[in-house]
Design a protein around this motif. Structure first.
Motif, PDB file in Angstrom:
ATOM      1  N   LYS A 259       0.836  -1.203   0.000  1.00  0.00           N
ATOM      2  CA  LYS A 259       0.000   0.000   0.000  1.00  0.00           C
ATOM      3  C   LYS A 259       0.871   1.254   0.000  1.00  0.00           C
ATOM      4  O   LYS A 259       0.588   2.224  -0.716  1.00  0.00           O
ATOM      5  CB  LYS A 259      -0.911  -0.005   1.233  1.00  0.00           C
ATOM      6  CG  LYS A 259      -1.882   1.155   1.287  1.00  0.00           C
ATOM      7  CD  LYS A 259      -2.767   1.067   2.516  1.00  0.00           C
ATOM      8  CE  LYS A 259      -3.729   2.246   2.586  1.00  0.00           C
ATOM      9  NZ  LYS A 259      -4.605   2.176   3.803  1.00  0.00           N
ATOM     10  N   LYS A 260       1.941   1.212   0.787  1.00  0.00           N
ATOM     11  CA  LYS A 260       2.872   2.350   0.861  1.00  0.00           C
ATOM     12  C   LYS A 260       3.533   2.590  -0.494  1.00  0.00           C
ATOM     13  O   LYS A 260       3.646   3.741  -0.953  1.00  0.00           O
ATOM     14  CB  LYS A 260       3.936   2.061   1.931  1.00  0.00           C
ATOM     15  CG  LYS A 260       4.925   3.182   2.131  1.00  0.00           C
ATOM     16  CD  LYS A 260       5.939   2.799   3.204  1.00  0.00           C
ATOM     17  CE  LYS A 260       7.006   3.899   3.367  1.00  0.00           C
ATOM     18  NZ  LYS A 260       8.006   3.511   4.396  1.00  0.00           N
ATOM     19  N   LEU A 261       3.961   1.503  -1.149  1.00  0.00           N
ATOM     20  CA  LEU A 261       4.594   1.623  -2.452  1.00  0.00           C
ATOM     21  C   LEU A 261       3.621   2.164  -3.503  1.00  0.00           C
ATOM     22  O   LEU A 261       3.998   2.965  -4.369  1.00  0.00           O
ATOM     23  CB  LEU A 261       5.153   0.268  -2.906  1.00  0.00           C
ATOM     24  CG  LEU A 261       6.359  -0.251  -2.116  1.00  0.00           C
ATOM     25  CD1 LEU A 261       6.693  -1.678  -2.539  1.00  0.00           C
ATOM     26  CD2 LEU A 261       7.564   0.666  -2.311  1.00  0.00           C
ATOM     27  N   LYS A 262       2.354   1.724  -3.428  1.00  0.00           N
ATOM     28  CA  LYS A 262       1.337   2.213  -4.359  1.00  0.00           C
ATOM     29  C   LYS A 262       1.113   3.712  -4.174  1.00  0.00           C
ATOM     30  O   LYS A 262       0.959   4.458  -5.142  1.00  0.00           O
ATOM     31  CB  LYS A 262       0.026   1.458  -4.164  1.00  0.00           C
ATOM     32  CG  LYS A 262       0.013   0.075  -4.780  1.00  0.00           C
ATOM     33  CD  LYS A 262      -1.344  -0.594  -4.621  1.00  0.00           C
ATOM     34  CE  LYS A 262      -1.368  -1.950  -5.306  1.00  0.00           C
ATOM     35  NZ  LYS A 262      -2.705  -2.619  -5.135  1.00  0.00           N
ATOM     36  N   GLN A 263       1.075   4.135  -2.903  1.00  0.00           N
ATOM     37  CA  GLN A 263       0.902   5.561  -2.620  1.00  0.00           C
ATOM     38  C   GLN A 263       2.081   6.368  -3.160  1.00  0.00           C
ATOM     39  O   GLN A 263       1.899   7.444  -3.729  1.00  0.00           O
ATOM     40  CB  GLN A 263       0.753   5.774  -1.111  1.00  0.00           C
ATOM     41  CG  GLN A 263      -0.572   5.277  -0.544  1.00  0.00           C
ATOM     42  CD  GLN A 263      -0.631   5.384   0.967  1.00  0.00           C
ATOM     43  OE1 GLN A 263       0.399   5.488   1.647  1.00  0.00           O
ATOM     44  NE2 GLN A 263      -1.839   5.341   1.523  1.00  0.00           N
ATOM     45  N   GLN A 264       3.300   5.812  -2.947  1.00  0.00           N
ATOM     46  CA  GLN A 264       4.495   6.499  -3.459  1.00  0.00           C
ATOM     47  C   GLN A 264       4.468   6.574  -4.985  1.00  0.00           C
ATOM     48  O   GLN A 264       4.856   7.585  -5.579  1.00  0.00           O
ATOM     49  CB  GLN A 264       5.752   5.774  -2.984  1.00  0.00           C
ATOM     50  CG  GLN A 264       6.015   5.905  -1.491  1.00  0.00           C
ATOM     51  CD  GLN A 264       7.208   5.085  -1.035  1.00  0.00           C
ATOM     52  OE1 GLN A 264       7.697   4.214  -1.761  1.00  0.00           O
ATOM     53  NE2 GLN A 264       7.682   5.355   0.170  1.00  0.00           N
ATOM     54  N   LEU A 265       3.991   5.493  -5.612  1.00  0.00           N
ATOM     55  CA  LEU A 265       3.888   5.464  -7.072  1.00  0.00           C
ATOM     56  C   LEU A 265       2.872   6.492  -7.563  1.00  0.00           C
ATOM     57  O   LEU A 265       3.119   7.205  -8.549  1.00  0.00           O
ATOM     58  CB  LEU A 265       3.495   4.060  -7.543  1.00  0.00           C
ATOM     59  CG  LEU A 265       3.348   3.863  -9.058  1.00  0.00           C
ATOM     60  CD1 LEU A 265       4.679   4.167  -9.756  1.00  0.00           C
ATOM     61  CD2 LEU A 265       2.885   2.443  -9.373  1.00  0.00           C
ATOM     62  N   GLU A 266       1.728   6.562  -6.861  1.00  0.00           N
ATOM     63  CA  GLU A 266       0.708   7.538  -7.231  1.00  0.00           C
ATOM     64  C   GLU A 266       1.238   8.965  -7.079  1.00  0.00           C
ATOM     65  O   GLU A 266       0.981   9.828  -7.931  1.00  0.00           O
ATOM     66  CB  GLU A 266      -0.537   7.347  -6.367  1.00  0.00           C
ATOM     67  CG  GLU A 266      -1.328   6.094  -6.712  1.00  0.00           C
ATOM     68  CD  GLU A 266      -2.471   5.836  -5.738  1.00  0.00           C
ATOM     69  OE1 GLU A 266      -2.646   6.648  -4.802  1.00  0.00           O
ATOM     70  OE2 GLU A 266      -3.177   4.828  -5.923  1.00  0.00           O
ATOM     71  N   GLN A 267       1.984   9.195  -5.996  1.00  0.00           N
ATOM     72  CA  GLN A 267       2.569  10.519  -5.786  1.00  0.00           C
ATOM     73  C   GLN A 267       3.588  10.847  -6.878  1.00  0.00           C
ATOM     74  O   GLN A 267       3.631  11.970  -7.397  1.00  0.00           O
ATOM     75  CB  GLN A 267       3.243  10.584  -4.411  1.00  0.00           C
ATOM     76  CG  GLN A 267       2.260  10.573  -3.246  1.00  0.00           C
ATOM     77  CD  GLN A 267       2.964  10.467  -1.904  1.00  0.00           C
ATOM     78  OE1 GLN A 267       4.183  10.328  -1.819  1.00  0.00           O
ATOM     79  NE2 GLN A 267       2.181  10.509  -0.830  1.00  0.00           N
ATOM     80  N   ALA A 268       4.404   9.838  -7.227  1.00  0.00           N
ATOM     81  CA  ALA A 268       5.411  10.033  -8.284  1.00  0.00           C
ATOM     82  C   ALA A 268       4.738  10.298  -9.622  1.00  0.00           C
ATOM     83  O   ALA A 268       5.179  11.170 -10.395  1.00  0.00           O
ATOM     84  CB  ALA A 268       6.312   8.803  -8.376  1.00  0.00           C
ATOM     85  N   ASN A 269       3.650   9.559  -9.923  1.00  0.00           N
ATOM     86  CA  ASN A 269       2.905   9.772 -11.168  1.00  0.00           C
ATOM     87  C   ASN A 269       2.291  11.163 -11.197  1.00  0.00           C
ATOM     88  O   ASN A 269       2.252  11.828 -12.247  1.00  0.00           O
ATOM     89  CB  ASN A 269       1.809   8.719 -11.326  1.00  0.00           C
ATOM     90  CG  ASN A 269       2.359   7.370 -11.747  1.00  0.00           C
ATOM     91  OD1 ASN A 269       3.402   7.312 -12.406  1.00  0.00           O
ATOM     92  ND2 ASN A 269       1.667   6.296 -11.399  1.00  0.00           N
ATOM     93  N   GLY A 270       1.819  11.585 -10.001  1.00  0.00           N
ATOM     94  CA  GLY A 270       1.249  12.932  -9.912  1.00  0.00           C
ATOM     95  C   GLY A 270       2.288  13.994 -10.200  1.00  0.00           C
ATOM     96  O   GLY A 270       2.030  14.966 -10.939  1.00  0.00           O
ATOM     97  N   LYS A 271       3.467  13.808  -9.621  1.00  0.00           N
ATOM     98  CA  LYS A 271       4.562  14.760  -9.859  1.00  0.00           C
ATOM     99  C   LYS A 271       4.995  14.741 -11.330  1.00  0.00           C
ATOM    100  O   LYS A 271       5.322  15.782 -11.913  1.00  0.00           O
ATOM    101  CB  LYS A 271       5.754  14.432  -8.957  1.00  0.00           C
ATOM    102  CG  LYS A 271       5.499  14.729  -7.485  1.00  0.00           C
ATOM    103  CD  LYS A 271       6.715  14.345  -6.637  1.00  0.00           C
ATOM    104  CE  LYS A 271       6.464  14.654  -5.168  1.00  0.00           C
ATOM    105  NZ  LYS A 271       7.617  14.275  -4.325  1.00  0.00           N
ATOM    106  N   LEU A 272       4.996  13.520 -11.910  1.00  0.00           N
ATOM    107  CA  LEU A 272       5.382  13.387 -13.314  1.00  0.00           C
ATOM    108  C   LEU A 272       4.389  14.113 -14.214  1.00  0.00           C
ATOM    109  O   LEU A 272       4.783  14.822 -15.157  1.00  0.00           O
ATOM    110  CB  LEU A 272       5.459  11.907 -13.692  1.00  0.00           C
ATOM    111  CG  LEU A 272       5.831  11.597 -15.149  1.00  0.00           C
ATOM    112  CD1 LEU A 272       7.224  12.171 -15.469  1.00  0.00           C
ATOM    113  CD2 LEU A 272       5.806  10.084 -15.390  1.00  0.00           C
TER     114      LEU A 272
END
Length: 295
Positions: A259-272
């Motif tokens: 779940k933590k990794l998914k959140q980090q991925l979503e945040q990274a995608n948002g930044k991208l």
């Protein structure tokens, strides 16, 4: 004095002198089923407490799915919930669950539905017998609203009108004894919970002095625990449950990390996406500047 009475007297005297740590945890589900099917006084007392019934209201009890104590059982498939008929027209299903598999609400509903359908062909629906499904659990079902002992039934969500009194689902949380209400204490439910959580025989006997049915339970637990075959079955269950707890802990840790990794991925995608937006904006500005230069 008969030989049976002499044996009983010896066991009760031995129980009076037992002390020290309880070797088999009282949250062992094999031990739970074993002592309740062996001692009807203890079973009657527990049912009376959980259903908030005065002493004497529960008269006749019969265990519908007893196990052969000491007989080797498959630790993964042995059925350790206790199906009991009492007063000939009501049923209660008791189960002790120490491993939180994150599905107790759904599981208890399934048990209720499975055990509720007992009408024979030609019977009228009004004759269906009452059913009580009660789980004694060593974890908190709803962490945002912890309760020591809760009863759930079917009601109108707007005005609270009871739809039927033919069934209910109860959950006793052994980790929340401190939240016991005055009503719970009136029927000694908190003392039953304390018995299951007791770590020493001194604690057990102190609790047992406060309730005759709990006293019967404590004595029977001691007696059957001294049987080598039963003790081996309890220990086998304990090993299995420890493995289940460890596996569940590992699974939760994996899900949490995932779940933590998914959140980090979503945040990274948002930044991208934000960065891509900025790049597009800069491209347009560059194009505008180039157009102006050509002019």
């Amino acid at each position: 004095m008969s030989k049976a009475n002499e044996t009983t007297k010896k066991w009760r005297e031995a129980y009076q002198h037992v002390s020290g740590p309880v070797k088999i945890p009282m949250t062992n589900d094999y031990l739970f089923k074993a002592f309740l099917q062996e001692n009807k006084k203890a079973l009657t007392g527990l049912i009376s407490a959980l259903l908030h019934l005065p002493r004497g209201k529960v008269r006749r009890v019969r265990v519908e799915n007893p196990i052969v104590l000491g007989e080797r059982a498959d630790e993964k498939t042995v059925i350790l919930d206790l199906n009991v008929t009492f007063n000939d027209d009501s049923r209660i299903n008791l189960e002790l669950q120490v491993v939180n598999e994150d599905n107790w609400a759904e599981r208890s509903v399934y048990y209720t539905c499975r055990n509720f359908t007992d009408l024979n062909k030609g019977d009228v629906y009004e004759n269906i017998r009452s059913l009580y499904q009660i789980g004694i659990v060593d974890f908190t079902l709803f962490s945002d609203q912890p309760v020591f002992y809760a009863t759930y039934d079917l009601r109108n969500i707007e005005n609270g009108q009871l739809y039927t009194d033919k069934f209910s689902i109860g959950v006793l949380d052994l980790t929340k004894i401190g939240l016991a209400t005055e009503e719970d204490k009136k029927y000694n439910i908190d003392k039953w919970a304390a018995l299951f959580k007791a770590k020493t025989w001194e604690e057990v006997k102190m609790i047992a002095k406060q309730d005759k049915a709990i006293g019967e339970a404590a004595y029977t637990i001691y007696k059957i625990s001294e049987d080598e075959r039963i003790r081996q079955e309890c220990e086998a269950r304990e090993r299995y449950l420890l493995k289940e707890k460890a596996a569940k802990k590992k699974e939760r840790a994996y899900k949490k990390e995932n779940k933590k990794l998914k959140q980090q991925l979503e945040q990274a995608n948002g930044k991208l996406e934000q960065a891509n937006g900025e790049v597009e904006k800069l491209k347009k500005e560059i194009e505008m500047l180039r157009s102006k230069l050509k002019e």
